[in-house]
Every structure is written in structure tokens, then in C-alpha cells.
Design an enzyme around this catalytic site. Structure first.
Site, PDB file in Angstrom:
ATOM      1  N   LYS A  52       0.822  -1.214   0.000  1.00 20.57           N
ATOM      2  CA  LYS A  52       0.000   0.000   0.000  1.00 20.57           C
ATOM      3  C   LYS A  52       0.856   1.263   0.000  1.00 20.57           C
ATOM      4  O   LYS A  52       0.471   2.262  -0.590  1.00 20.57           O
ATOM      5  CB  LYS A  52      -0.978   0.004   1.178  1.00 20.57           C
ATOM      6  CG  LYS A  52      -2.080  -1.021   1.004  1.00 20.57           C
ATOM      7  CD  LYS A  52      -3.288  -0.707   1.870  1.00 20.57           C
ATOM      8  CE  LYS A  52      -4.394  -1.720   1.633  1.00 20.57           C
ATOM      9  NZ  LYS A  52      -5.507  -1.597   2.557  1.00 20.57           N
ATOM     10  N   LYS A  63      -5.486 -12.234  -5.559  1.00 12.95           N
ATOM     11  CA  LYS A  63      -6.769 -12.373  -4.866  1.00 12.95           C
ATOM     12  C   LYS A  63      -7.795 -11.373  -5.415  1.00 12.95           C
ATOM     13  O   LYS A  63      -7.423 -10.291  -5.889  1.00 12.95           O
ATOM     14  CB  LYS A  63      -6.592 -12.224  -3.349  1.00 12.95           C
ATOM     15  CG  LYS A  63      -6.410 -10.811  -2.877  1.00 12.95           C
ATOM     16  CD  LYS A  63      -6.694 -10.690  -1.383  1.00 12.95           C
ATOM     17  CE  LYS A  63      -6.853  -9.232  -1.025  1.00 12.95           C
ATOM     18  NZ  LYS A  63      -7.847  -8.892  -0.066  1.00 12.95           N
ATOM     19  N   LYS A  65     -11.053  -5.393  -3.682  1.00  8.83           N
ATOM     20  CA  LYS A  65     -11.878  -4.195  -3.843  1.00  8.83           C
ATOM     21  C   LYS A  65     -11.183  -3.145  -4.683  1.00  8.83           C
ATOM     22  O   LYS A  65     -11.815  -2.352  -5.354  1.00  8.83           O
ATOM     23  CB  LYS A  65     -12.102  -3.556  -2.479  1.00  8.83           C
ATOM     24  CG  LYS A  65     -13.025  -4.281  -1.580  1.00  8.83           C
ATOM     25  CD  LYS A  65     -12.924  -3.526  -0.283  1.00  8.83           C
ATOM     26  CE  LYS A  65     -13.805  -4.032   0.791  1.00  8.83           C
ATOM     27  NZ  LYS A  65     -13.417  -3.407   2.055  1.00  8.83           N
TER      28      LYS A  65
HETATM   29  P1  ATP Z   1      -8.910  -5.426  -0.852  1.00  7.18           P
HETATM   30  O1  ATP Z   1      -9.861  -6.433  -1.443  1.00  7.18           O
HETATM   31  O2  ATP Z   1      -8.933  -4.105  -1.556  1.00  7.18           O
HETATM   32  O3  ATP Z   1      -7.548  -5.954  -0.615  1.00  7.18           O
HETATM   33  P2  ATP Z   1      -9.223  -5.765   1.925  1.00  7.18           P
HETATM   34  O4  ATP Z   1      -8.600  -7.113   1.889  1.00  7.18           O
HETATM   35  O5  ATP Z   1      -8.554  -4.709   2.664  1.00  7.18           O
HETATM   36  O6  ATP Z   1      -9.560  -5.130   0.540  1.00  7.18           O
HETATM   37  P3  ATP Z   1     -11.397  -5.762   3.686  1.00  7.18           P
HETATM   38  O7  ATP Z   1     -12.691  -5.218   3.270  1.00  7.18           O
HETATM   39  O8  ATP Z   1     -10.697  -5.009   4.683  1.00  7.18           O
HETATM   40  O9  ATP Z   1     -10.671  -6.039   2.359  1.00  7.18           O
HETATM   41  O10 ATP Z   1     -11.558  -7.254   4.148  1.00  7.18           O
HETATM   42  C1  ATP Z   1     -12.718  -7.743   4.693  1.00  7.18           C
HETATM   43  C2  ATP Z   1     -12.592  -9.220   4.873  1.00  7.18           C
HETATM   44  O11 ATP Z   1     -12.657  -9.878   3.605  1.00  7.18           O
HETATM   45  C3  ATP Z   1     -11.263  -9.659   5.504  1.00  7.18           C
HETATM   46  O12 ATP Z   1     -11.529 -10.648   6.457  1.00  7.18           O
HETATM   47  C4  ATP Z   1     -10.486 -10.237   4.356  1.00  7.18           C
HETATM   48  O13 ATP Z   1      -9.614 -11.267   4.776  1.00  7.18           O
HETATM   49  C5  ATP Z   1     -11.602 -10.825   3.497  1.00  7.18           C
HETATM   50  N1  ATP Z   1     -11.209 -10.891   2.095  1.00  7.18           N
HETATM   51  C6  ATP Z   1     -10.857  -9.861   1.284  1.00  7.18           C
HETATM   52  N2  ATP Z   1     -10.581 -10.305   0.047  1.00  7.18           N
HETATM   53  C7  ATP Z   1     -10.770 -11.661   0.070  1.00  7.18           C
HETATM   54  C8  ATP Z   1     -10.649 -12.698  -0.920  1.00  7.18           C
HETATM   55  N3  ATP Z   1     -10.287 -12.426  -2.162  1.00  7.18           N
HETATM   56  N4  ATP Z   1     -10.914 -13.974  -0.545  1.00  7.18           N
HETATM   57  C9  ATP Z   1     -11.299 -14.264   0.726  1.00  7.18           C
HETATM   58  N5  ATP Z   1     -11.427 -13.329   1.706  1.00  7.18           N
HETATM   59  C10 ATP Z   1     -11.173 -12.052   1.385  1.00  7.18           C
END
Ligand code: ATP
Ligand code: LTN
Length: 326
Positions: free
Chosen positions: A114, A194, A197
Site C-alpha cells: 500500500k 486475490k 476491492k
Molecule cells: P482489498 O480487497 O482491496 O484488498 P481488503 O482485503 O482490505 O480489501 P477488507 O474489506 O478489509 O478487504 O476485508 C474484509 C474481509 O474480507 C477480511 O476478512 C479479508 O480477509 C476478506 N477478504 C478480502 N478479500 C478476500 C478474498 N479475495 N478472498 C477471501 N477473503 C477475502
């Protein structure tokens, strides 16, 4: 009566809520409501560590709370609130920051990624300390998250151990809980990263409120391979394996039975069936997203914050005492 074990988890209100969030986190949050004392958070303070627009942020916070509720988190059974409404998170983060090494924070993968993209700031560096504070504040036993949070959970456990050793044994050491399949849902456009968002390519993710037609389009354009047989094989067929996992999760069928049925059906037919299963599985969430008003969300979040402030204040008493404050 034995006390129920506590669970805490959080999600950043950064928009584009996708099925990775749902499968990796929210679904587990919902099922844990049966047996645990659950506390769930829209972690708005965390989201401020990368550049954002304040007006859009306001609605993203509400939208994320709505997504959590639409996924099945029940505010009657779980405590749900905005992190910024309970100042104890920030207070504890400060205390924990005094026993956390800067080197360890600089080695965090998420910080490196980041800060390369969004620029460095102190909040981004200390992001994992605030996350540790979220979890340790309530002395929780388990944290349901996707597997991208493994390193942050390890840091939380280290900080808890250090605190207990340096001061008094205050914190239980929390366990990470990840689903057996779906702990890491991959991007539809690049099955080696992965689903995220923040991916600029909208076709890489399926949103919780995507209509069935949009889901079909995205699944049809999912990157696979040049072979034609459906097999569950992450080495050779990452794209197909990702779709198989999604198909299995949303249909409730085993991966083996799906492989048996679609092995020779061709990727086109397999994708259509997978998209239909995803759309059907998501339909109740999508419907609820459309029916929960902003006003309802705000009421629920305000009521949650009120309860949480009292709980957090109680919890902080032993923590402040341990470090010589209060
Ligand atoms: P980004 O998708 O932009 O990396 P992030 O990981 O910061 O966003 P959050 O919204 O903070 O996403 O995460 C919310 C939850 O969703 C967390 O528990 C994270 O582990 C889970 N998560 C996010 N992306 C995935 C994925 N691709 N597969 C499974 N779990 C996920
Ligand atoms: N870092 C997490 C969000 C998060 C969290 C937490 C998760 C903040 N505080 C406490 C679990 C417990 C993320 O980006 N997914």
C-alpha cells in the site's frame, strides 16, 4: 452457565464489496453468531490510511454496514458498530504502539504494497497496531478473516504475548478462523491474485449486489486456460479451480460432483452453470441490500456503538491498570 467465547472481526468501508469478502469473512461471521459472543466492526479509522474523499467516505461507511447486515449479520444477536464511534480502539492502539517495534511494522506485506501505491504515512505503518487494538480490546478468542490477514493476526498475537509478559497476563491469544474453501477467492481476470476491492478492473470481481446478467458476463469473461476439460487443479488450472470453488460454495455441491458432471461439458456450459449458481446463492443478499434503508442502518449502528462504548470502557479498566494508568 459457561460464558460464550468472544469473536471480533472488521471490514474497511472502502466500497466494491465482493464475493471474496462474503465468502472469506461475512459468511463465517454469520455462522459464528450461533455459538459465540460476536462483535463486528466497520473499521472506518483503518480506511483513512489511504487517500479518500470525505463525502464519498460517508456513504461508503453506510453501504458497508448495509452489506454486513444484508449478508445475514443480525444486530439483535451480534454487536455491530463503526469503529470511530468507540474511542477506546484508538486509546488502546496508542498503548500497544509503545510495545511494537517499527521494524516489524515495516516488514508487513500490506504496508509495503500500500505504501508503494498510496504513499507512506504513519497511520498506514501503524495500521496493524490499530487492528491488534480492535481485537485485544475485547479479549477475544477468535477472529474470522480471509487468509490475507494471516500476517496481521500473527502481529496481534505477538503484541498480546509481549504485553502479557511485560505487564500482567491480560490478553488471551486470539486464533485466526478461515473457511476451508474460499479463504482466498481469486480475481476472475488473474487467478494468481486475490479478488480485491481495489483492483481497477471491474470484471475481476463479483459484487454482492451484481444482477444475474452482470454475474454471467463477468464469469463468461473469466480467464481460464487453453484446455477444455474441467478439473480441480490449482497448479495447471487456477482459473477453473477458482470457479469450481465458487460454484461449490454457492450451490452447496461438492467439488468432486461438479467435476464429474462438467468434466467434458466444455468451459462455456460450465461457466453458465457456475454463474447461475452464484447468482442464485447471492439472490437473498442482493434483495436485502435493496431493502435496508440508510436510516435503519444509522439507527442500528448508533445503538451498537452505545452498547460497545460501555463494554469497551469496562474492558479498558484492567488494561489501564496493567500499564500504570487510571
Ligand atoms: P482489498 O480487497 O482491496 O484488498 P481488503 O482485503 O482490505 O480489501 P477488507 O474489506 O478489509 O478487504 O476485508 C474484509 C474481509 O474480507 C477480511 O476478512 C479479508 O480477509 C476478506 N477478504 C478480502 N478479500 C478476500 C478474498 N479475495 N478472498 C477471501 N477473503 C477475502
Ligand atoms: N485489516 C483488516 C480489517 C480489520 C480487521 C480488524 C479484521 C481491521 N481490524 C480486526 C479483523 C479483526 C482487513 O483489511 N481485512
Amino acid at each position: 452457565m459457561t460464558e460464550r467465547k468472544r469473536v471480533f472481526s472488521g471490514v474497511q468501508p472502502t466500497g466494491n464489496v465482493h464475493i471474496g469478502n462474503y465468502i472469506g469473512a461475512f459468511r463465517n461471521w454469520v455462522s459464528m453468531q450461533e455459538d459465540f459472543d460476536c462483535i463486528y466492526n466497520v473499521v472506518d479509522l483503518h480506511a483513512m490510511t489511504t487517500p479518500y474523499d470525505p463525502a464519498a467516505f460517508r456513504s461508503e461507511r453506510i453501504n458497508m454496514a448495509r452489506s454486513v447486515l444484508a449478508s445475514g449479520v443480525d444486530a439483535e444477536r451480534s454487536l455491530l458498530y463503526f469503529q470511530s464511534d468507540v474511542p477506546h480502539h484508538a486509546e488502546l492502539a496508542w498503548i500497544l504502539s509503545t510495545i511494537t517495534g517499527i521494524g516489524q511494522l515495516e516488514r508487513m506485506t500490506q504496508y509495503k504494497e500500500k505504501s508503494d501505491r498510496a504513499g507512506q504515512n504513519l497511520g498506514l505503518l501503524s495500521y496493524p497496531v490499530l487492528m491488534a487494538a480492535d481485537i485485544l480490546l475485547y479479549k477475544v478468542h477468535a477472529v474470522p478473516v480471509g487468509d490475507d490477514q494471516t500476517q496481521h493476526l500473527e502481529l496481534t498475537r505477538d503484541v498480546a504475548e509481549r504485553f502479557n509478559h511485560r505487564f500482567t497476563e491480560v490478553f488471551p491469544i486470539p486464533e485466526r478462523i478461515t473457511p476451508e474453501i474460499g479463504a482466498r477467492v481469486m480475481s476472475l481476470q488473474d487467478p494468481f491474485s486475490k479478488m480485491s476491492k481495489s483492483d481497477p478492473n471491474e470484471k475481476s470481481r463479483i459484487l454482492l449486489d451484481d444482477a444475474p446478467e452482470a454475474i454471467l458476463k463477468k464469469v463468461k469473461s473469466a480467464v481460464t486456460d487453453s484446455d477444455r476439460y474441467v478439473r480441480y487443479d490449482w497448479e495447471e488450472k487456477a482459473g477453473i479451480s477458482n470457479l469450481l470453488e465458487l460454484f461449490s460454495i454457492f450451490s452447496g455441491r461438492s467439488i468432486e460432483s461438479l467435476v464429474e458432471e462438467y468434466h467434458e461439458a466444455g468451459y462455456g456450459a460450465f461457466k453458465i452453470a457456475a454463474a447461475e449458481a452464484i447468482a442464485e446463492g447471492l439472490a437473498p443478499v442482493r434483495e436485502r441490500m435493496g431493502s435496508i434503508e440508510d436510516g435503519d442502518v444509522m439507527k442500528i449502528m448508533a445503538a451498537g456503538a452505545e452498547v460497545a462504548r460501555e463494554k469497551a470502557e469496562q474492558e479498558m479498566i484492567s488494561i489501564r491498570a496493567a500499564v500504570g494508568l487510571g
